[in-house]
Write a protein that holds these residues in place. Sequence first.
Motif, short mmCIF file in Angstrom:
data_model
loop_
_atom_site.label_atom_id
_atom_site.label_comp_id
_atom_site.label_asym_id
_atom_site.label_seq_id
_atom_site.Cartn_x
_atom_site.Cartn_y
_atom_site.Cartn_z
N TYR A 238 0.78 -1.26 0.06
CA TYR A 238 0.08 0.16 0.27
C TYR A 238 0.83 1.21 -0.09
O TYR A 238 1.72 1.64 0.89
CB TYR A 238 -0.94 0.12 1.21
N TYR B 211 -2.71 -1.01 -3.25
CA TYR B 211 -2.01 -2.27 -3.12
C TYR B 211 -1.93 -2.85 -4.38
O TYR B 211 -2.62 -3.63 -5.16
CB TYR B 211 -2.55 -3.15 -2.28
N ASN C 197 -7.69 0.27 0.18
CA ASN C 197 -8.14 0.09 1.40
C ASN C 197 -7.63 1.27 2.44
O ASN C 197 -6.47 1.61 2.76
CB ASN C 197 -7.40 -1.49 2.02
N SER D 173 -7.90 1.66 5.42
CA SER D 173 -7.30 1.43 6.78
C SER D 173 -5.91 0.97 6.90
O SER D 173 -5.14 0.75 7.59
CB SER D 173 -8.07 0.30 7.61
N LYS D 174 -5.27 0.93 5.45
CA LYS D 174 -4.07 0.31 5.15
C LYS D 174 -2.95 1.67 4.82
O LYS D 174 -3.46 2.51 4.08
CB LYS D 174 -4.07 -0.85 4.36
N LYS E 93 -3.49 5.30 4.36
CA LYS E 93 -5.25 5.40 4.69
C LYS E 93 -5.63 6.75 4.00
O LYS E 93 -6.40 7.31 4.68
CB LYS E 93 -5.05 5.62 6.49
#
Length: 276
Positions: free
Chosen positions: A30, A52, A62, A64-65, A68
Motif C-alpha cells: 500500500y 496495493y 483499503n 485502513s492500510k 490510509k
Amino acid sequence: TATCVVTVIAAIESQTLTITRSSFSTSGGYAWYDWTQATTDSTSISGKGELYTTTTSSMQFNKSKGNKVAAIFNTTAIPGSITKIEATSKQTTIRSWTAYVTSTACSSSGSTLTFGSNKTTVGTTSPAVGSSTSFGTSSAGYSYFCIQENDSSASYISEFKITYTPKSISSIAVKTSPTKTTYEAGEYFDPTGLVITATYSDSSTSDISYATSGASFTFSPTTSTALTTDNTSVTITYSGKSTSQAITVNAAKVLSSISISGYIASFVEGDAFSYG
C-alpha cells in the motif's frame, strides 16, 4: 424571394479515459503509485493512486492500510470537460466511494490528500460487480478528478471510467503579425512569423505559430494568389475559425524612362565604341 442560410455544426463526440490495474506499472504494498493511460482519442493522461499493486487482477484499495487515503486522481489535465465518472467493482462485498471534479490538479504526500481548486462533488455510490456504476454527471467544465473510498475496508475495483467532452476552438485572434505586411501588387502573401491565439470552449487559450503548424492554416487570398491594390486584409482560418490580418498593397513600380551618363559622345573614325 427570401434566402435562408443554415450553418450545420458537427456534434462533438464524447471521449473516455478508462483506468485499470494495468495502468499502473509498479508492483508493491500500500503506497502512492503513478499511473498512465491513453484516452479514446489517444491523449496520454497520468496521475496517482494510493493502493496495493501486488494484486494484479484489479485495483485493491483499503482506507485502513498504508497511508490510509485510498484514492485516485489525475495530474495531467483531461483534454476537455469531465461530464461523467463511473466505476466497476471486482468483489461481491461492495464499498462506498465518492467522486469529485476540480479545476486544478489534486496532490498527495504520505497520508495527506490535497484537493485541487473549486472541489465539486459528482456523487457517492457503491460500484456494482461486473457492471459500470455512475457517480453522477458534472457540468462544472473541469478537467481534473479525484475518487476516494469512504469505507475502511478492502475494495477491489476493475476500472474507473471518466467521460469527457473534448474542448474545441471557439475563436482565434492574431497575436503576432507576419513579418511582412506591406507588399507591391503582384507579390504573394507571406505568413512567416504569424502567431495566433486560440480560445477554447473551456475558456483556456494557447498560442499557435505558422512555423510549427503551417499545414493547418489556410489564407484568403492564398499564398499562391498574386495580391492587388484591392487587397487590404488577408483572412486567416485555423480549425474552422477565422480572423483577419491587415496588409498594405502598393501599386507595382513601372519603368517610365532610362538615361545614360558618363559616356563618350564623339568618336574618330576607326575608334571602338566605349561608354567612357
